[in-house]
Design a protein around this motif. Structure first.
Motif, PDB file in Angstrom:
ATOM      1  N   CYS A 152       1.058  -1.067   0.251  1.00  0.00           N
ATOM      2  CA  CYS A 152      -0.060   0.069  -0.139  1.00  0.00           C
ATOM      3  C   CYS A 152       0.773   1.331  -0.396  1.00  0.00           C
ATOM      4  N   GLY A 153       0.756   2.352  -0.936  1.00  0.00           N
ATOM      5  CA  GLY A 153       1.269   3.555  -0.249  1.00  0.00           C
ATOM      6  C   GLY A 153       2.342   3.587  -2.142  1.00  0.00           C
ATOM      7  N   CYS A 154       2.292   2.481  -2.541  1.00  0.00           N
ATOM      8  CA  CYS A 154       4.103   2.598  -3.362  1.00  0.00           C
ATOM      9  C   CYS A 154       3.501   3.670  -4.448  1.00  0.00           C
ATOM     10  N   GLY A 155       2.634   3.865  -5.636  1.00  0.00           N
ATOM     11  CA  GLY A 155       2.226   4.297  -6.290  1.00  0.00           C
ATOM     12  C   GLY A 155       1.238   3.652  -7.541  1.00  0.00           C
ATOM     13  N   LYS A 156       0.762   2.226  -6.979  1.00  0.00           N
ATOM     14  CA  LYS A 156      -0.021   1.464  -8.354  1.00  0.00           C
ATOM     15  C   LYS A 156      -0.684   2.570  -8.950  1.00  0.00           C
ATOM     16  N   THR A 157      -1.789   3.586  -8.301  1.00  0.00           N
ATOM     17  CA  THR A 157      -2.703   3.334  -9.218  1.00  0.00           C
ATOM     18  C   THR A 157      -2.358   4.560 -10.114  1.00  0.00           C
ATOM     19  N   THR A 158      -0.931   5.386  -9.794  1.00  0.00           N
ATOM     20  CA  THR A 158      -0.580   6.753 -10.485  1.00  0.00           C
ATOM     21  C   THR A 158      -0.130   5.656 -11.478  1.00  0.00           C
ATOM     22  N   ALA A 159       0.783   4.882 -11.375  1.00  0.00           N
ATOM     23  CA  ALA A 159       1.438   3.966 -11.931  1.00  0.00           C
ATOM     24  C   ALA A 159       1.005   3.503 -13.145  1.00  0.00           C
ATOM     25  N   ALA A 160      -0.547   3.053 -13.231  1.00  0.00           N
ATOM     26  CA  ALA A 160      -1.458   2.657 -13.761  1.00  0.00           C
ATOM     27  C   ALA A 160      -1.644   3.057 -15.099  1.00  0.00           C
ATOM     28  N   LEU A 161      -2.342   4.168 -14.301  1.00  0.00           N
ATOM     29  CA  LEU A 161      -2.482   5.310 -14.680  1.00  0.00           C
ATOM     30  C   LEU A 161      -2.387   6.473 -15.982  1.00  0.00           C
ATOM     31  N   SER A 162      -0.704   6.262 -15.705  1.00  0.00           N
ATOM     32  CA  SER A 162       0.140   6.517 -16.393  1.00  0.00           C
ATOM     33  C   SER A 162       0.820   5.509 -17.875  1.00  0.00           C
ATOM     34  N   LEU A 163       0.557   4.435 -17.615  1.00  0.00           N
ATOM     35  CA  LEU A 163       1.024   3.539 -18.617  1.00  0.00           C
ATOM     36  C   LEU A 163      -0.006   3.153 -19.419  1.00  0.00           C
ATOM     37  N   GLN A 164      -1.035   3.267 -18.672  1.00  0.00           N
ATOM     38  CA  GLN A 164      -2.659   3.626 -19.553  1.00  0.00           C
ATOM     39  C   GLN A 164      -2.600   4.494 -20.882  1.00  0.00           C
ATOM     40  N   LYS A 165      -2.051   5.534 -20.841  1.00  0.00           N
ATOM     41  CA  LYS A 165      -1.885   6.665 -21.670  1.00  0.00           C
ATOM     42  C   LYS A 165      -1.162   6.324 -22.346  1.00  0.00           C
ATOM     43  N   TYR A 166      -0.241   4.635 -22.252  1.00  0.00           N
ATOM     44  CA  TYR A 166       1.085   4.851 -23.297  1.00  0.00           C
ATOM     45  C   TYR A 166       0.445   3.388 -24.269  1.00  0.00           C
ATOM     46  N   LEU A 167      -0.519   2.820 -24.094  1.00  0.00           N
ATOM     47  CA  LEU A 167      -1.578   1.627 -24.439  1.00  0.00           C
ATOM     48  C   LEU A 167      -3.013   2.107 -25.029  1.00  0.00           C
ATOM     49  N   ASP A 168      -2.833   2.867 -25.139  1.00  0.00           N
ATOM     50  CA  ASP A 168      -4.302   3.917 -26.177  1.00  0.00           C
ATOM     51  C   ASP A 168      -5.271   3.368 -24.680  1.00  0.00           C
ATOM     52  N   GLN A 169      -5.258   3.914 -23.744  1.00  0.00           N
ATOM     53  CA  GLN A 169      -6.482   3.676 -23.103  1.00  0.00           C
ATOM     54  C   GLN A 169      -6.899   2.591 -22.973  1.00  0.00           C
ATOM     55  N   CYS A 170      -6.206   1.746 -22.932  1.00  0.00           N
ATOM     56  CA  CYS A 170      -6.031   0.758 -23.178  1.00  0.00           C
ATOM     57  C   CYS A 170      -7.301  -0.316 -21.580  1.00  0.00           C
TER      58      CYS A 170
END
Length: 172
Positions: free
Chosen positions: A11-29
């Motif tokens: 918890c608190g490691c940044g999973k959500t922030t990182a996931a939303l960032s990666l989603q930008k590169y994967l065509d909003q998968c």
């Protein structure tokens, strides 16, 4: 074949922030916030500062696995989920999907995790739960496909490390 990215870590490691960032590169998968797949009983337990047991986690992990499989059946090229995935056998459940699973293990220093958790407003996961998660955390094994991102810097720096790894793997 669908590639499923699992943003994992305590918890608190940044999973959500990182996931939303990666989603930008994967065509909003398709993206699933793992917390949304917990039962209310699990949320209540964590909110009371009681660590979840394996038995508490199994239905949650199965729900995430089933969501990822649904994305593969829908023909999605990628999906992203956030999930602590603390133990090897939890990750085994997630690997039971149709497609390929790539784990991205976020591991900033404990002090940064704690600071992030203390600044959260209204989240059921309390800061005191960090220690219990760190106690059961099992690092990715040699038989597991993924990467450990230990960048303690800004979200942008972590994003760059993730994207560089994904590109180096030929996944985008």
């Amino acid at each position: 074949m669908t590639t499923h990215f699992v943003m994992m870590g305590v918890c608190g490691c940044g999973k959500t922030t990182a996931a939303l960032s990666l989603q930008k590169y994967l065509d909003q998968c398709p993206y699933a916030e793992g917390d949304d797949f917990h039962t209310q009983a699990n949320r209540d337990k964590m909110g009371a500062g009681i660590p979840l047991t394996d038995e508490d986690r199994y239905p949650w992990l199965g729900n995430l696995r089933d969501w990822m499989t649904e994305q593969a059946k829908n023909g999605e090229k990628y999906s992203i989920v956030t999930c602590s995935a603390l133990k090897h056998h939890y990750r085994d459940i997630l690997r039971g999907v149709e497609g390929k699973v790539a784990f991205i293990h976020l591991t900033p220093p404990q002090a940064i995790n704690l600071e992030r958790m203390l600044s959260r407003q209204g989240h059921y996961m309390k800061a005191g739960m960090l220690d219990s998660q760190l106690e059961i955390l099992e690092e990715l094994g040699a038989d597991e496909y993924g990467v450990k991102i230990d960048n303690p810097g800004t979200p942008e720096a972590v994003e760059a490390d993730i994207v560089n790894w994904v590109k180096a793997q030929g996944l985008i």
